[in-house]
Every structure is written in structure tokens, then in C-alpha cells.
Design a protein around this motif. Structure first.
Motif, PDB file in Angstrom:
ATOM      1  N   LYS A 136     -91.919 -61.673  26.191  1.00  0.00           N
ATOM      2  CA  LYS A 136     -91.716 -61.484  27.627  1.00  0.00           C
ATOM      3  C   LYS A 136     -91.185 -62.761  28.265  1.00  0.00           C
ATOM      4  N   ARG A 137     -91.729 -63.911  27.862  1.00  0.00           N
ATOM      5  CA  ARG A 137     -91.245 -65.180  28.420  1.00  0.00           C
ATOM      6  C   ARG A 137     -89.786 -65.400  28.047  1.00  0.00           C
ATOM      7  N   ASP A 138     -89.438 -65.104  26.789  1.00  0.00           N
ATOM      8  CA  ASP A 138     -88.038 -65.253  26.370  1.00  0.00           C
ATOM      9  C   ASP A 138     -87.129 -64.325  27.179  1.00  0.00           C
ATOM     10  N   GLU A 139     -87.581 -63.088  27.377  1.00  0.00           N
ATOM     11  CA  GLU A 139     -86.772 -62.133  28.162  1.00  0.00           C
ATOM     12  C   GLU A 139     -86.630 -62.607  29.604  1.00  0.00           C
ATOM     13  N   LEU A 140     -87.689 -63.145  30.193  1.00  0.00           N
ATOM     14  CA  LEU A 140     -87.623 -63.659  31.565  1.00  0.00           C
ATOM     15  C   LEU A 140     -86.664 -64.846  31.653  1.00  0.00           C
ATOM     16  N   ARG A 141     -86.696 -65.721  30.682  1.00  0.00           N
ATOM     17  CA  ARG A 141     -85.789 -66.870  30.673  1.00  0.00           C
ATOM     18  C   ARG A 141     -84.337 -66.399  30.567  1.00  0.00           C
ATOM     19  N   LYS A 142     -84.114 -65.436  29.668  1.00  0.00           N
ATOM     20  CA  LYS A 142     -82.746 -64.907  29.524  1.00  0.00           C
ATOM     21  C   LYS A 142     -82.287 -64.246  30.825  1.00  0.00           C
ATOM     22  N   ALA A 143     -83.209 -63.499  31.454  1.00  0.00           N
ATOM     23  CA  ALA A 143     -82.860 -62.822  32.710  1.00  0.00           C
ATOM     24  C   ALA A 143     -82.568 -63.858  33.795  1.00  0.00           C
ATOM     25  N   GLU A 144     -83.345 -64.942  33.840  1.00  0.00           N
ATOM     26  CA  GLU A 144     -83.105 -65.988  34.840  1.00  0.00           C
ATOM     27  C   GLU A 144     -81.765 -66.671  34.597  1.00  0.00           C
ATOM     28  N   LYS A 145     -81.457 -66.943  33.322  1.00  0.00           N
ATOM     29  CA  LYS A 145     -80.172 -67.581  32.999  1.00  0.00           C
ATOM     30  C   LYS A 145     -79.020 -66.682  33.408  1.00  0.00           C
ATOM     31  N   GLU A 146     -79.145 -65.414  33.128  1.00  0.00           N
ATOM     32  CA  GLU A 146     -78.085 -64.470  33.502  1.00  0.00           C
ATOM     33  C   GLU A 146     -77.917 -64.402  35.013  1.00  0.00           C
ATOM     34  N   ALA A 147     -79.074 -64.453  35.715  1.00  0.00           N
ATOM     35  CA  ALA A 147     -78.999 -64.400  37.188  1.00  0.00           C
ATOM     36  C   ALA A 147     -78.355 -65.672  37.710  1.00  0.00           C
ATOM     37  N   GLU A 148     -78.655 -66.825  37.138  1.00  0.00           N
ATOM     38  CA  GLU A 148     -78.026 -68.060  37.578  1.00  0.00           C
ATOM     39  C   GLU A 148     -76.521 -68.069  37.270  1.00  0.00           C
ATOM     40  N   GLU A 149     -76.176 -67.552  36.111  1.00  0.00           N
ATOM     41  CA  GLU A 149     -74.757 -67.489  35.730  1.00  0.00           C
ATOM     42  C   GLU A 149     -74.010 -66.552  36.690  1.00  0.00           C
ATOM     43  N   ALA A 150     -74.668 -65.471  37.046  1.00  0.00           N
ATOM     44  CA  ALA A 150     -74.018 -64.525  37.956  1.00  0.00           C
ATOM     45  C   ALA A 150     -73.835 -65.181  39.322  1.00  0.00           C
ATOM     46  N   LYS A 151     -74.782 -65.961  39.790  1.00  0.00           N
ATOM     47  CA  LYS A 151     -74.659 -66.647  41.078  1.00  0.00           C
ATOM     48  C   LYS A 151     -73.579 -67.718  41.033  1.00  0.00           C
ATOM     49  N   SER A 152     -73.523 -68.422  39.911  1.00  0.00           N
ATOM     50  CA  SER A 152     -72.547 -69.490  39.812  1.00  0.00           C
ATOM     51  C   SER A 152     -71.131 -68.931  39.719  1.00  0.00           C
ATOM     52  N   LYS A 153     -70.914 -67.745  39.227  1.00  0.00           N
ATOM     53  CA  LYS A 153     -69.587 -67.128  39.127  1.00  0.00           C
ATOM     54  C   LYS A 153     -69.134 -66.662  40.500  1.00  0.00           C
ATOM     55  N   ARG A 154     -70.004 -66.324  41.358  1.00  0.00           N
ATOM     56  CA  ARG A 154     -69.592 -65.803  42.657  1.00  0.00           C
ATOM     57  C   ARG A 154     -69.029 -66.865  43.459  1.00  0.00           C
TER      58      ARG A 154
END
Length: 161
Positions: free
Chosen positions: A143-161
Motif C-alpha cells: 500500500k505504501r509503494d502504491e501511495l508513493r507511485k500515485a503521489e509521483k504520478e500526481a506530481e508529474e501530472a501537475k508539473s506537465k500542466r
């Protein structure tokens, strides 16, 4: 009634023996025991002999004991053993407490051996509990690994915008 407890026997005073009288009686008794038929002149010679005879008198039995030889079957005489006769290598008899203590230690060692092999009920319960905890920790780590991956994806999505 007068103080100080009871008095002597009806007005009679206490009688004390004279020390000189006691010594005189003891000497007469000794002379009678040493040599009843001997004269007073030979008493000096008998005094020298009596010192060596006193030791043998203590070993002599008085009364009926000297006449009858009795062996008590219940009496155990202590025999001293020589150092050469002692067998040091012979196993000595253990007391009840010592035997129980050794037995207790052996059973504890046996139980620990079986416990480490996982053959006791307590060991099985411990292993089952450990398996459950291990699985819970693995799930939490996923679960922690999935949360970290989800956070990274969310940060990447914000940085692309």
C-alpha cells in the motif's frame, strides 16, 4: 505471707557444706576405690599408678555391662575409611531434590528442542501468529509503494500542466 516467695522448710535454716569436709570425703573415697586393703603409707605409690589406671577405668564397664556382652542390632558403628580405600570414581547417590532438578532441566531442554523444530502447540501458534503479522506487513508495504507511485504520478501530472 512474707514477700520473696516461700521460705525454707518450717523454720529450718539452710545448711552449707564445709569445703574442707568435702575434700576430706573425696580423698577417703579415692583411697577406698584404689586399694581397699592397702595401708596409708603406700598411698604415694598408688597415686602414681592411679594416673595410668584412670584411663583404663573409663573404658571399663560398671555393673552388669561388664558381665554381659550385648550387641545392639540397631546401632551402626562409624568405621573410618582409609584414603587408599576410597573410590573417587564411583558414582555417588543423588538426593531426591538433585534428581528432580536434573529431571526438570532435561525436560526443559527437550521441550525447547521440540519448540525450535516447531512441533509443540505453542510453537505452532507462534508460527501462525508470525505468518499473519508478516502478511499484514507485506500488505502495508504494498500500500505504501502504491501511495508513493500515485503521489509521483500526481506530481508529474501537475508539473506537465
Amino acid at each position: 505471707m512474707p514477700r520473696g516467695g516461700k521460705r525454707g522448710h518450717k523454720g529450718r535454716g539452710k545448711q552449707f557444706s564445709n569445703p574442707e569436709e568435702i575434700d576430706r570425703q573425696m580423698k577417703a573415697q579415692k583411697e577406698f576405690e584404689e586399694s581397699p586393703g592397702a595401708e596409708k603409707g603406700s598411698s604415694a605409690e598408688s597415686d602414681e599408678e592411679s594416673s595410668s589406671d584412670d584411663e583404663s577405668d573409663s573404658r571399663k564397664r560398671s555393673g552388669v555391662e561388664g558381665l554381659i556382652e550385648i550387641e545392639n542390632p540397631n546401632r551402626v558403628s562409624q568405621k573410618s575409611k582409609k584414603v587408599a580405600e576410597l573410590d573417587v570414581t564411583a558414582p555417588r547417590e543423588l538426593s531426591r531434590r538433585e534428581r528432580e532438578e536434573i529431571e526438570k532441566q532435561k525436560s526443559k531442554e527437550r521441550y525447547m528442542k521440540l519448540h525450535l523444530e516447531g512441533k509443540t502447540e505453542q510453537a505452532r501458534a507462534d508460527l501462525a501468529r508470525l505468518a499473519i503479522i508478516k502478511k499484514q506487513r507485506e500488505d502495508a508495504a504494498k500500500k505504501r509503494d502504491e501511495l508513493r507511485k500515485a503521489e509521483k504520478e500526481a506530481e508529474e501530472a501537475k508539473s506537465k500542466r
